[in-house]
Each structure stands twice: as structure tokens, then as C-alpha cells.
Design an enzyme around this catalytic site. Sequence first.
Site, PDB file in Angstrom:
ATOM      1  N   ASN A 189      -0.635  -6.974  12.501  1.00 36.78           N
ATOM      2  CA  ASN A 189       0.402  -6.167  13.102  1.00 36.78           C
ATOM      3  C   ASN A 189      -0.246  -4.822  13.536  1.00 36.78           C
ATOM      4  O   ASN A 189      -1.474  -4.558  13.122  1.00 36.78           O
ATOM      5  CB  ASN A 189       1.763  -5.945  12.387  1.00 36.78           C
ATOM      6  CG  ASN A 189       1.359  -5.316  10.885  1.00 36.78           C
ATOM      7  OD1 ASN A 189       0.633  -4.344  10.975  1.00 36.78           O
ATOM      8  ND2 ASN A 189       2.094  -5.573   9.818  1.00 36.78           N
ATOM      9  N   LEU A 190       0.462  -3.982  14.271  1.00 35.79           N
ATOM     10  CA  LEU A 190      -0.091  -2.838  14.838  1.00 35.79           C
ATOM     11  C   LEU A 190      -0.435  -1.903  13.853  1.00 35.79           C
ATOM     12  O   LEU A 190      -1.582  -1.242  13.592  1.00 35.79           O
ATOM     13  CB  LEU A 190       1.152  -1.982  15.684  1.00 35.79           C
ATOM     14  CG  LEU A 190       0.460  -0.756  16.430  1.00 35.79           C
ATOM     15  CD1 LEU A 190      -0.766  -1.092  17.251  1.00 35.79           C
ATOM     16  CD2 LEU A 190       1.347  -0.071  17.204  1.00 35.79           C
ATOM     17  N   LEU A 191       0.121  -1.628  12.638  1.00 38.07           N
ATOM     18  CA  LEU A 191      -0.134  -0.760  11.608  1.00 38.07           C
ATOM     19  C   LEU A 191      -1.476  -1.392  10.691  1.00 38.07           C
ATOM     20  O   LEU A 191      -2.456  -0.558  10.336  1.00 38.07           O
ATOM     21  CB  LEU A 191       0.958  -0.728  10.364  1.00 38.07           C
ATOM     22  CG  LEU A 191       0.756   0.006   9.194  1.00 38.07           C
ATOM     23  CD1 LEU A 191       0.465   1.485   9.590  1.00 38.07           C
ATOM     24  CD2 LEU A 191       1.769   0.058   8.299  1.00 38.07           C
ATOM     25  N   GLU A 192      -1.595  -2.509  10.440  1.00 38.59           N
ATOM     26  CA  GLU A 192      -2.888  -3.057   9.873  1.00 38.59           C
ATOM     27  C   GLU A 192      -3.783  -2.922  10.990  1.00 38.59           C
ATOM     28  O   GLU A 192      -4.981  -2.541  10.322  1.00 38.59           O
ATOM     29  CB  GLU A 192      -2.591  -4.681   9.742  1.00 38.59           C
ATOM     30  CG  GLU A 192      -1.674  -4.779   8.710  1.00 38.59           C
ATOM     31  CD  GLU A 192      -1.113  -6.431   8.555  1.00 38.59           C
ATOM     32  OE1 GLU A 192      -0.539  -6.685   7.426  1.00 38.59           O
ATOM     33  OE2 GLU A 192      -1.181  -7.072   9.707  1.00 38.59           O
ATOM     34  N   ASP A 205       5.229 -14.808   9.448  1.00 36.29           N
ATOM     35  CA  ASP A 205       4.791 -16.226   9.085  1.00 36.29           C
ATOM     36  C   ASP A 205       5.325 -17.436  10.138  1.00 36.29           C
ATOM     37  O   ASP A 205       4.532 -18.159  10.421  1.00 36.29           O
ATOM     38  CB  ASP A 205       5.527 -16.592   7.796  1.00 36.29           C
ATOM     39  CG  ASP A 205       5.365 -15.701   6.626  1.00 36.29           C
ATOM     40  OD1 ASP A 205       4.196 -15.293   6.448  1.00 36.29           O
ATOM     41  OD2 ASP A 205       6.140 -15.743   5.559  1.00 36.29           O
TER      42      ASP A 205
END
EC number: 2.7.1.167
Length: 475
Positions: A196-199, A265
Site C-alpha cells: 500500500n502507499l504507506l508501505e 487480501d
Amino acid sequence: MNSSYLNFKDKHILVVGDVMLDRYWHGGTSRISPEAPVQVVKVSDIEDRPGGAANVALGLAKLGVSVTLVGVVGDDENANILTRCLEKVGVTCRFVRSERLPTITKLRVMSRHQQLIRLDFEEREDSQTQNEALASVVEECLIASDAVIYSDYAKGCLADVQTLISLSNAVNVPSFVDPKGNDFSIYKGATLVKPNLLEFETIVGKCDSTQALESKAKDLRETFGWEALLVTRGEDGLILFNEDKPSFSLATAAKEVFDVTGAGDTVIAVLAAIYVTSKRFTDAVEYANQAAGFVVGKLGTASITADQLAAIMYQRSHSTNFGVLAPEELLKQVKFAQMNGEKVVFTNGCFDILHPGHIAYMKQAKALGERLIVAVNTDASVKRLKGEKRPINNLVHRMAVLEGVGAIDWVTWFDEDTPKEIIEALSPDVLVKGGDYTIKTTVGADHVLSTGGEVKILSFVDGYSTTSIIEKANF
């Protein structure tokens, strides 16, 4: 929509990762405890669901995919409960049981559809013995697999994921990774990685613009040898990077967000499932985006069936994706079609009164590719070209009639005297004109030819002319 993409007969996907049991205690709250200032929940129902990598396997099984799940669980009753839940829907469980670790369990206390508290029961152990046992099971299961998903929740199961990716590469099984943590080098050599963007920003730093995101994504993908990188951005949708093609982005398909639990998921499950049938990342991303939009509208960890996904894709392909589209919306669909290897054909005109000559012309044009665009002059543009008495039918009516022609996929409009701007914006693969035009006199021909496209001149069917029809009717 290509319905064959949802035919998973004889397809098998292996899921490897951190499995867990999601337990829900449901009950009403009507009083405050006399022991402390907290709500008292009178538990009336206990619900157990597969979580983590187990939820990915469940999602694949609901789609109709044959699934094997590999993970580490405790030698306890919760592992037995998890196994029963999964085997009930057809998932084959190949768990490595640990005598020292409990099965990871997340207990959520719910009241009136609200989560009051979550209690986690877990311990982590990274042992060489466990890693070797896991690798042995994975190596055995890969032989019969069309793809493998590595679902990392940073709970220790994928501590040696680099070895597992190497095993999948050795037998040419594409690997899809849902990553976690601040070191993506451990996923080197995977087929596709989906942060995701944060990761993603944890690895590459803050991205203040789309250009910065694209630049950093390209570098990251090349550094670790991934075929594709998919960044999920919540309400901003998804963006795919693969090979040297332009990035492919989709706005979120969610109409209403009720619960994002398990959305990631769902994305990785549908992504892998569609890829094994289509072999196209863009198709896989499109389906995964629609599936995610469906499950976030449900309470708790949700899944989607193949029938539900087929219905969503059918509705989408017969409404917003085709027919009359604004030029800016059409651009997205053209880009998607071309990335999928579909040849896009373009023609334009006033089409004031549609006659058999036009229909024959459309059929000839459609035969030159997979998708046909018809761009129509606006009323103001027609007046400038044909005079104040034209058009006979206004723009909305003309486009509505064209939309009903079976050969036409998309109808759009342009307000300029010529279609030069819209042709340059859309960059079709084939530009078609009829009548007495030549390639040299066809507006937009230079642009299409410069981008590797073709220009075709077709003849109209004799005996039909809008002007002559108008003259006979004495308009």
C-alpha cells in the site's frame, strides 16, 4: 469483459504466509461495569473466520480456485478450528505445527456492528528448523501450482521468504507478494509485489507528486527485479508499474466504505487468480480493483464469488466502460484497451442523419481492430461546417443513435472544426476516413502514423448521402 478470465477449472494457486484465526464475540451493551468505567458486553454469539494468509486462501476458494495453504500454526484447538473452517470451503491445509507457538488469534469484541476492542494472542519465533520445514512443504506444493501468493503479515512465517521465492522461480511459478516491513530486498525476484502507499513510502520516502511516485516505483522495481509493482492508495485507487510501459492507474471502485478489513487480501487473491487465466497484469488489476470495491462495503473480513465478480464486470462493461463517454473518460478506456493488446480504431463525422451507408462504413471500420471509436461534431461545430440550418438532430440524439450501432464501442464528441486535438489525445491505432479523402488530406494522419499507427481510407456505399436525404425531404 472476458468471461474466460473467471474460468478457474484446473487452476491451482498456492498460498504461503502468516495464517491466523479471526474470532468475533458479538453481544449487546446496555450498562457500565460497577468494577470500572467500561461497557459490559453480554456475549450472544461467537464467530470464527480465517484471517491473514488464511483469508487469502478463503478468497481464492470462494472464487472457485483450487487452493493449498501453507503456514505455521500451534499444536492447539484454534489450529483445528482454522483447519475445519478452511477445509469446509475446499482449501487444502498443509500446516507446519509448532509445539512452542500458539496459533495466532485475534479476538474482536463487537456490539451493534462496532468494534470495541481487539485482543491479540501471538508469539514469534524465527528458527532454522521451522524455516526448513516450511521450505520443504512449499517446494513439494509448487509442482502442482499455477501461481503462488506470499502473504506477509510480519509474524515470522516468511522470515526466509527469499528462499521461497527462489524455489518458485526455479520451477517457473509466478509469485505474488503482499509485503510488510521496511526491507523489500527480501522479496527480490518476485513476479509482482503489492504494497500500500504507506508501505511503499516507508521504503522509498515521501512522494509529493505522481511523478515522484512513478520515478521511485520504476527504480524500486528495477532494483529488485520485479516484473510488476502495484501500489494501492486507498481512496486514490491503484497504480501499476510493469516493464517499460506507462504506469496504469485506476480510481477506486468503492462506492461506500464500511470496513476495509481484508481488502488487501482480496486484491492479492483476485490479482493472482485473474493473472493465471489472462496472463495480463492490467486485466488482473482491473478485476482486483472491482473486487476490493465490493468487499469494503461489507462488515468484517469479506470475500467475493466468481458470479458476483462476473456480474460487477458485466455491469461495468455495459455501462460506464462503453457507449457514450466524455473525451477524458474515453482516454482511460483507450489506454486500458491498448495495454491489453486491443487495436483501437477511430473515425469521426457529423452523422446528422444515420443511413445504411454509415452502417456499412462502421462495420468496415470495426473489422480493422477490436474497438471502434466514433467522435461526433458538436452542434456548434456542425453549424460552422454545414450552415445555420444544420444539424437536423442535436448532439445528444445523434450520439444516442450511434450508441445503438453494434459495431461501435465508444461514442464521444469534439467541439473544434477538425478532430485533430482529440486524435492526438487518444492516439488510436487505426484512423479511418471515407469518401474522397486521401491519407494526405486526412486530419490527424501525421500523428497516427508517427506513433506507429495506420490510416485507412474506406469507400461509402453508393446511393446514400445525408445531404441528398435532406434535399429530398425539403428540410
